[in-house]
Design a protein around this motif. Structure first.
Motif, short mmCIF file in Angstrom:
data_model
loop_
_atom_site.label_atom_id
_atom_site.label_comp_id
_atom_site.label_asym_id
_atom_site.label_seq_id
_atom_site.Cartn_x
_atom_site.Cartn_y
_atom_site.Cartn_z
N ARG A 29 6.10 -8.05 -22.59
CA ARG A 29 5.23 -7.00 -22.75
C ARG A 29 4.25 -7.51 -21.67
N VAL A 30 3.77 -6.33 -21.04
CA VAL A 30 2.52 -6.61 -20.32
C VAL A 30 1.81 -5.08 -20.40
N ALA A 31 0.38 -5.35 -20.42
CA ALA A 31 -0.41 -4.29 -20.46
C ALA A 31 -1.69 -4.29 -19.24
N ILE A 32 -1.82 -3.61 -18.56
CA ILE A 32 -2.82 -3.51 -17.45
C ILE A 32 -3.77 -2.66 -17.62
N ALA A 33 -5.12 -2.87 -17.32
CA ALA A 33 -6.22 -2.10 -17.56
C ALA A 33 -6.74 -2.08 -15.91
N PHE A 34 -6.40 -1.08 -15.22
CA PHE A 34 -6.74 -0.60 -13.85
C PHE A 34 -8.36 -0.32 -13.75
N ARG A 35 -9.18 -1.34 -13.33
CA ARG A 35 -10.55 -1.10 -13.01
C ARG A 35 -11.04 -0.53 -11.68
N ARG A 36 -10.55 -0.97 -10.54
CA ARG A 36 -10.81 -0.41 -9.25
C ARG A 36 -9.75 -0.57 -8.42
N GLU A 37 -9.38 0.50 -7.35
CA GLU A 37 -8.64 0.37 -6.50
C GLU A 37 -8.56 -0.55 -5.54
N LEU A 38 -7.43 -1.13 -4.84
CA LEU A 38 -7.49 -2.20 -4.03
C LEU A 38 -6.82 -1.39 -2.83
N SER A 39 -7.18 -1.97 -1.42
CA SER A 39 -6.66 -1.24 -0.35
C SER A 39 -6.36 -2.24 0.58
N VAL A 77 0.91 -1.47 0.02
CA VAL A 77 0.03 -0.05 -0.01
C VAL A 77 1.04 1.31 0.04
N ASP A 78 0.48 2.27 -0.79
CA ASP A 78 1.27 3.34 -0.85
C ASP A 78 0.63 4.49 -0.10
N ASN A 79 1.22 5.67 -0.29
CA ASN A 79 0.69 6.96 0.51
C ASN A 79 -0.78 7.23 0.48
N TYR A 80 -1.09 7.00 -0.72
CA TYR A 80 -2.66 7.32 -1.03
C TYR A 80 -3.59 5.98 -0.34
N GLY A 81 -3.12 5.47 0.31
CA GLY A 81 -4.16 4.18 0.95
C GLY A 81 -4.32 3.09 0.05
N HIS A 82 -3.85 2.93 -1.09
CA HIS A 82 -4.29 1.70 -2.15
C HIS A 82 -3.15 0.99 -2.68
N VAL A 83 -3.25 -0.07 -3.02
CA VAL A 83 -2.09 -1.01 -3.56
C VAL A 83 -1.61 -0.19 -4.76
N ASN A 84 -0.21 -0.03 -4.67
CA ASN A 84 0.48 0.80 -5.51
C ASN A 84 0.44 0.06 -6.83
N ASN A 85 0.40 0.59 -8.02
CA ASN A 85 0.17 -0.05 -9.54
C ASN A 85 1.21 -0.75 -9.90
N ALA A 86 2.28 -0.47 -9.35
CA ALA A 86 3.65 -1.66 -9.56
C ALA A 86 3.51 -2.89 -8.97
N VAL A 87 2.58 -2.83 -7.72
CA VAL A 87 2.34 -4.25 -7.08
C VAL A 87 1.53 -5.25 -7.72
N TYR A 88 0.61 -4.35 -8.61
CA TYR A 88 -0.19 -5.34 -9.35
C TYR A 88 0.59 -6.16 -10.41
N LEU A 89 1.76 -5.70 -10.77
CA LEU A 89 2.73 -6.39 -11.72
C LEU A 89 3.36 -7.61 -11.05
N THR A 90 3.60 -7.62 -9.45
CA THR A 90 4.06 -8.56 -8.77
C THR A 90 2.99 -9.72 -8.72
N TYR A 91 1.54 -9.29 -8.38
CA TYR A 91 0.49 -10.15 -8.17
C TYR A 91 0.53 -11.22 -9.43
N LEU A 92 0.38 -10.37 -10.65
CA LEU A 92 0.49 -11.11 -11.87
C LEU A 92 1.56 -12.16 -12.14
#
Length: 158
Positions: A65-75, A28-43
Motif C-alpha cells: 500500500r502507498v498513499a500520496i498527498a501531492f502538495r506542490r508540483e516539482l519541475s 518531467v512530463d509534457n506539462y513541464g512538471h515531475v510526473n506523479n508516477a516518478v514520486y513513487l520512485t523517489y519514495l
C-alpha cells in the motif's frame, strides 16, 4: 535458508533516512512538471534504504500500500529533492512508513504513507516478523519518532 529479514544485529544508525535525488529530464512530463508516477520512485529509493539500514541488507519485503498527498508540483528547475522516510509502526507481518518529498528549496512537495510486508522468497508469501525483528523495529521506531519531532517540530506523527 534464513528468513527474509535476515539480520546481523543491525539497527539503523540514522533514525530517519534522508536522501537527495537529482530531478532528471526523463522525470518531467509534457506539462513541464515531475510526473506523479516518478514520486513513487523517489519514495521507493528512500524507503528501500531505510529498510536496509534498519534491518540489514538481506531483507525481503513487498510494498502492499502507498498513499500520496501531492502538495506542490516539482519541475526540472527545482534541481533536486530531499526525501525522508521513517517507520510509524508494525503489525504481524507489516511495517508502516511515512515519507516526505521536499524541493531543494525546502518546501513540501508530497507526503506519503506506505505499508510493506515481510516476504519469504522461497514460498513467495508473506511471513510474520520475528521477535528479534520486532526488537530492532521498536528501537528504530522510537528513534524515528524522536528524530521527526526534533526535525519538524510537529509532535508525534503516529
Amino acid at each position: 535458508m534464513p528468513g527474509a529479514f535476515a539480520m546481523v544485529g543491525h539497527v539503523c544508525s540514522a533514525p530517519v533516512e534522508h536522501i537527495e535525488i537529482a530531478i532528471r529530464w526523463r522525470d518531467v512530463d509534457n506539462y513541464g512538471h515531475v510526473n506523479n508516477a516518478v514520486y513513487l520512485t523517489y519514495l521507493e529509493e528512500c524507503r528501500d534504504r531505510w529498510v536496509r539500514r534498519t534491518l540489514g541488507e538481506d531483507v525481503g519485503f513487498v510494498i502492499v500500500r502507498v498513499a500520496i498527498a501531492f502538495r506542490r508540483e516539482l519541475s526540472l528547475e527545482d534541481g533536486s529533492v530531499a526525501v525522508a522516510c521513517w517507520s510509524t509502526g508494525y503489525g504481524t507481518s507489516s511495517i508502516r512508513t511515512a515519507e516526505t518529498i521536499r524541493a531543494k528549496a525546502g518546501w513540501l512537495a508530497a507526503e506519503s504513507e506506505s505499508v510493506i510486508v515481510a516476504h519469504d522468497a522461497a514460498s513467495r508469501r508473506s511471513r510474520s516478523i520475528t521477535d528479534r525483528e520486532r526488537s530492532v523495529l521498536d528501537v528504530a521506531i522510537e528513534a524515528d519518532r524522536a528524530s521527526v519531532r526534533e526535525s519538524e517540530g510537529s509532535g508525534d506523527r503516529t
